[in-house]
Scaffold this motif. Structure first.
Motif, mmCIF file in Angstrom:
data_model
loop_
_atom_site.group_PDB
_atom_site.id
_atom_site.type_symbol
_atom_site.label_atom_id
_atom_site.label_comp_id
_atom_site.label_asym_id
_atom_site.label_seq_id
_atom_site.Cartn_x
_atom_site.Cartn_y
_atom_site.Cartn_z
ATOM 1 N N TYR A 23 3.858 8.047 -8.478
ATOM 2 C CA TYR A 23 3.899 6.840 -7.636
ATOM 3 C C TYR A 23 3.945 5.595 -8.516
ATOM 4 O O TYR A 23 4.715 4.668 -8.286
ATOM 5 C CB TYR A 23 2.647 6.865 -6.767
ATOM 6 N N LEU A 66 4.868 2.476 1.438
ATOM 7 C CA LEU A 66 5.959 2.866 0.533
ATOM 8 C C LEU A 66 6.382 4.316 0.692
ATOM 9 O O LEU A 66 7.545 4.658 0.527
ATOM 10 C CB LEU A 66 5.544 2.631 -0.924
ATOM 11 N N LEU A 67 5.419 5.177 1.012
ATOM 12 C CA LEU A 67 5.720 6.607 0.969
ATOM 13 C C LEU A 67 6.549 7.175 2.129
ATOM 14 O O LEU A 67 7.249 8.156 1.934
ATOM 15 C CB LEU A 67 4.428 7.411 0.771
ATOM 16 N N THR A 113 0.851 -1.187 0.000
ATOM 17 C CA THR A 113 0.000 0.000 0.000
ATOM 18 C C THR A 113 0.889 1.240 0.000
ATOM 19 O O THR A 113 2.053 1.184 0.379
ATOM 20 C CB THR A 113 -0.897 0.050 1.249
ATOM 21 N N GLU A 114 0.267 2.319 -0.423
ATOM 22 C CA GLU A 114 0.954 3.606 -0.384
ATOM 23 C C GLU A 114 1.534 3.884 0.989
ATOM 24 O O GLU A 114 2.640 4.374 1.121
ATOM 25 C CB GLU A 114 -0.115 4.668 -0.587
ATOM 26 N N PHE A 153 -5.597 0.798 -4.250
ATOM 27 C CA PHE A 153 -5.249 1.959 -5.064
ATOM 28 C C PHE A 153 -6.377 2.990 -5.100
ATOM 29 O O PHE A 153 -7.544 2.651 -5.226
ATOM 30 C CB PHE A 153 -4.894 1.528 -6.497
ATOM 31 N N GLY A 187 -5.405 6.749 -1.155
ATOM 32 C CA GLY A 187 -4.450 7.647 -0.503
ATOM 33 C C GLY A 187 -4.275 8.941 -1.257
ATOM 34 O O GLY A 187 -5.202 9.414 -1.913
ATOM 35 N N TYR A 188 -3.094 9.472 -1.182
ATOM 36 C CA TYR A 188 -2.852 10.788 -1.763
ATOM 37 C C TYR A 188 -1.742 10.769 -2.805
ATOM 38 O O TYR A 188 -1.198 11.797 -3.153
ATOM 39 C CB TYR A 188 -2.479 11.780 -0.655
ATOM 40 N N SER A 189 -1.401 9.592 -3.293
ATOM 41 C CA SER A 189 -0.229 9.510 -4.166
ATOM 42 C C SER A 189 -0.473 10.210 -5.493
ATOM 43 O O SER A 189 -1.584 10.270 -6.001
ATOM 44 C CB SER A 189 0.145 8.068 -4.409
ATOM 45 N N SER A 190 0.598 10.725 -6.048
ATOM 46 C CA SER A 190 0.528 11.355 -7.359
ATOM 47 C C SER A 190 0.750 10.283 -8.411
ATOM 48 O O SER A 190 1.047 9.131 -8.103
ATOM 49 C CB SER A 190 1.612 12.414 -7.462
ATOM 50 N N ALA A 232 0.061 -2.888 -6.439
ATOM 51 C CA ALA A 232 -0.363 -1.726 -5.649
ATOM 52 C C ALA A 232 -1.740 -2.027 -5.066
ATOM 53 O O ALA A 232 -2.721 -2.122 -5.801
ATOM 54 C CB ALA A 232 -0.419 -0.483 -6.530
ATOM 55 N N PRO A 291 10.347 6.460 0.441
ATOM 56 C CA PRO A 291 10.203 5.955 -0.924
ATOM 57 C C PRO A 291 11.504 5.505 -1.587
ATOM 58 O O PRO A 291 11.489 4.563 -2.364
ATOM 59 C CB PRO A 291 9.581 7.130 -1.685
#
Ligand code: C2E
Ligand code: MG
Ligand code: MG
Ligand code: MG
Length: 282
Positions: A191, A156-157, A152-153, A182, A185-188, A179, A160
């Protein structure tokens, strides 16, 4: 009077907090012994090919068979395992056990394309995940191409750059990266570029509401298109109705997972399912 009730509220709040904290402490103490006492079990949930609905793989989901409480949900004990660091020995056991089980099924002639294992943030702290994956594959003899790791994000974040190095090494062994959850979260978009996932799971909250909520439908569709642009496959989780299946197939989703097909189940019934598959193909 206001003061009095305020005091009561405070009192009540305090007691509730204590109760919660005590329950948590009990769970934590029990969880410390759960592994040794053989209370942790792996369940397997089928994942099917969206084109022909054939069983192709499964996700491994941990269950805790507590002597007094019955089956405790991972939603309750995984967070405790993560905060206490217990997730490290537990996660190690899950991965090794899952690889042994997958190899046993394949040796028995069952056609299982992949087995997908959830990895938590703590397991990505240092470089130890690389060694763990290598050991689990070596000890079981499982083809690395059969193993998928779900990340999950949130895992990883926080770090990173370390996570990317660790995952690059694992990918080089031939293991696929997924992933999970998905879109929650807030990933761009970068990611997806940085971690180069082989597969993306549309979170069940979007699948649940995609037929009634245009926003959720848009997220599901955009996720599928974006995944394909990155050469990644897409699996939808939490599929419960035929209408969802139809819509997901129309959008080009590759794989489906959900109660409509099967709930997570112990190894034996899942193996029966794999066996039936062999029979039906000939
Ligand atoms: P997840 O990885 O996103 O797993 C999917 C969850 O959705 C599972 O919940 C599964 O039982 C549930 N699910 C599948 N199909 C449906 C459906 O059609 N409807 C509904 N309502 N739910 C469905 P579960 O087994 O309770 O696991 C919850 C979470 O606990 C997992 O979410 C994962 O984050 C974590 N978890 C489970 N096993 C492990 C593990 O071995 N290691 C780690 N680190 N986390 C785990
Ligand atoms: Mg998962
Ligand atoms: Mg998920
Ligand atoms: Mg989830």
């Amino acid at each position: 009077q206001a003061k009095a009730s305020g005091k009561n509220c405070y009192h009540f709040y305090n007691r509730e907090m204590n109760l919660k904290a005590n329950q948590r402490l009990d769970l934590e103490l029990d969880l410390r012994q759960a592994l040794e006492l053989n209370q942790l079990k792996l369940y397997y949930q089928p994942i099917v090919n969206a084109r022909n609905l054939a069983l192709v793989g499964c996700e491994v989901l941990l269950r805790w068979d507590h002597p007094d409480r019955g089956l405790v949900s991972p939603a309750q004990f995984i967070p405790i395992a993560e905060e206490t660091g217990l997730i490290v020995p537990i996660g190690e056991w899950v991965l090794k056990q899952a690889c042994l089980q997958a190899q046993a099924w394949r040796s028995a002639g069952c056609d299982l394309t992949f087995i997908s294992v959830n990895i938590s943030a703590n397991q990505l702290r240092g470089r130890s995940l690389v060694d763990l994956v290598r050991t689990a594959l070596d000890d079981s003899g499982l083809d690395p191409g059969v193993l998928e790791l779900e990340l999950t994000e949130g895992s990883l974040l926080p770090n990173p750059l370390v996570a990317r190095d660790v995952l690059d090494e694992i990918r080089e062994m031939g293991v696929r990266l997924v992933a999970d959850d998905f879109g929650t979260g807030y990933s761009s978009l970068s990611y997806l570029k940085i971690f180069r996932f082989d597969k993306i799971k549309i979170d069940l909250q979007f699948v649940r509401d995609m037929l009634d909520d245009a926003g959720d439908a848009a997220i599901a569709k955009a996720t599928i298109a974006m995944a394909h642009a990155f050469q990644a496959k897409v699996v939808a989780e939490g599929v419960e109705t035929q209408e969802q299946v139809d819509e997901l197939i129309a959008c080009g989703c590759d794989q489906l997972q959900g109660y409509l097909f099967a709930r997570p189940e112990p190894a034996d019934p899942f193996q029966q399912r794999l066996r039936k598959r062999i029979g039906s193909e000939h």
